[in-house]
Design a protein around this motif. Structure first.
Motif, mmCIF file in Angstrom:
data_model
loop_
_atom_site.group_PDB
_atom_site.id
_atom_site.type_symbol
_atom_site.label_atom_id
_atom_site.label_comp_id
_atom_site.label_asym_id
_atom_site.label_seq_id
_atom_site.Cartn_x
_atom_site.Cartn_y
_atom_site.Cartn_z
ATOM 1 N N TRP A 61 0.875 -1.199 -0.098
ATOM 2 C CA TRP A 61 -0.029 -0.077 -0.016
ATOM 3 C C TRP A 61 0.914 1.187 0.025
ATOM 4 O O TRP A 61 2.022 0.990 0.134
ATOM 5 N N VAL A 62 0.143 2.351 -0.279
ATOM 6 C CA VAL A 62 0.900 3.614 -0.354
ATOM 7 C C VAL A 62 -0.057 4.441 0.640
ATOM 8 O O VAL A 62 -1.029 4.808 0.088
ATOM 9 N N PRO A 63 0.698 4.901 1.802
ATOM 10 C CA PRO A 63 -0.101 5.846 2.481
ATOM 11 C C PRO A 63 -0.525 7.192 1.859
ATOM 12 O O PRO A 63 -1.586 7.872 2.478
ATOM 13 N N LEU A 64 0.284 7.698 0.843
ATOM 14 C CA LEU A 64 -0.371 8.884 -0.107
ATOM 15 C C LEU A 64 -1.318 8.585 -0.774
ATOM 16 O O LEU A 64 -1.923 9.546 -1.413
ATOM 17 N N SER A 65 -1.878 7.433 -1.139
ATOM 18 C CA SER A 65 -3.069 6.959 -1.615
ATOM 19 C C SER A 65 -3.974 5.926 -1.086
ATOM 20 O O SER A 65 -4.191 4.842 -1.155
ATOM 21 N N PRO A 66 -4.619 6.608 0.130
ATOM 22 C CA PRO A 66 -5.394 5.778 0.778
ATOM 23 C C PRO A 66 -6.358 5.092 0.207
ATOM 24 O O PRO A 66 -7.010 5.667 -0.604
ATOM 25 N N GLY A 67 -6.946 3.820 0.642
ATOM 26 C CA GLY A 67 -8.070 2.901 0.172
ATOM 27 C C GLY A 67 -7.434 1.994 -1.052
ATOM 28 O O GLY A 67 -8.400 1.360 -1.486
ATOM 29 N N ILE A 86 -7.323 -4.044 -4.066
ATOM 30 C CA ILE A 86 -8.430 -3.793 -3.623
ATOM 31 C C ILE A 86 -8.494 -1.985 -3.729
ATOM 32 O O ILE A 86 -7.514 -1.577 -2.918
ATOM 33 N N SER A 87 -9.558 -1.614 -4.247
ATOM 34 C CA SER A 87 -9.733 -0.086 -4.344
ATOM 35 C C SER A 87 -11.125 0.464 -4.343
ATOM 36 O O SER A 87 -11.847 -0.292 -5.171
ATOM 37 N N GLY A 88 -11.579 1.333 -3.607
ATOM 38 C CA GLY A 88 -12.721 1.896 -3.317
ATOM 39 C C GLY A 88 -13.972 0.536 -3.130
ATOM 40 O O GLY A 88 -14.911 0.461 -3.586
ATOM 41 N N GLY A 89 -13.413 -0.330 -2.547
ATOM 42 C CA GLY A 89 -14.653 -1.260 -2.108
ATOM 43 C C GLY A 89 -14.602 -2.625 -3.103
ATOM 44 O O GLY A 89 -15.338 -3.487 -3.102
ATOM 45 N N LYS A 90 -13.787 -2.261 -4.290
ATOM 46 C CA LYS A 90 -13.800 -3.414 -5.116
ATOM 47 C C LYS A 90 -12.421 -4.183 -5.393
ATOM 48 O O LYS A 90 -11.572 -3.592 -5.123
ATOM 49 N N THR A 91 -12.731 -5.443 -5.731
ATOM 50 C CA THR A 91 -11.710 -6.301 -5.493
ATOM 51 C C THR A 91 -11.373 -6.869 -7.265
ATOM 52 O O THR A 91 -12.267 -7.258 -7.642
ATOM 53 N N GLU A 92 -10.009 -6.756 -7.650
ATOM 54 C CA GLU A 92 -9.752 -7.037 -8.988
ATOM 55 C C GLU A 92 -8.605 -8.170 -8.922
ATOM 56 O O GLU A 92 -7.681 -7.752 -8.311
#
Length: 102
Positions: A61-67, A86-92
């Protein structure tokens, strides 16, 4: 050129990963602060290569890009075989589909 004293070298993969270890994959304050944590070791169904034992699962993860989080699955003698983004509640999921010679 002269290295920037504010930029520190990072680690892409630990030589002897242990469950729970945290580390920086790269660090440049305010620009690139990529982090990783060793989550566990497990058997992975890679699809293309079948079942692979003792794969390390790394949370990135990147603390500068939360979520935005990725779980990467690295397997001995094969390298990266799966990515769970995992981004914005979506898993790819991204899976290895082919291995080519150099």
């Amino acid at each position: 050129g002269v290295p920037d004293p504010d930029v520190l070298e990072g680690i892409i993969m630990l030589a002897d990963p242990q469950k729970g270890q945290f580390y920086f994959q790269e660090y440049w304050e305010g620009e690139a602060e990529d982090m990783a944590k060793i989550l566990n070791f497990k058997t992975v169904d890679s699809g293309y290569l079948g079942l692979l034992d003792d794969c390390v699962v790394i949370k990135e993860w990147v603390p500068l890009s939360p979520g935005s989080v990725e779980h990467k699955y690295f397997c001995k003698n094969h390298g990266l075989v799966q990515v769970q983004g995992i981004s914005g509640g979506k898993t790819e999921w991204t899976h290895l589909v082919e291995v080519s010679p150099w």
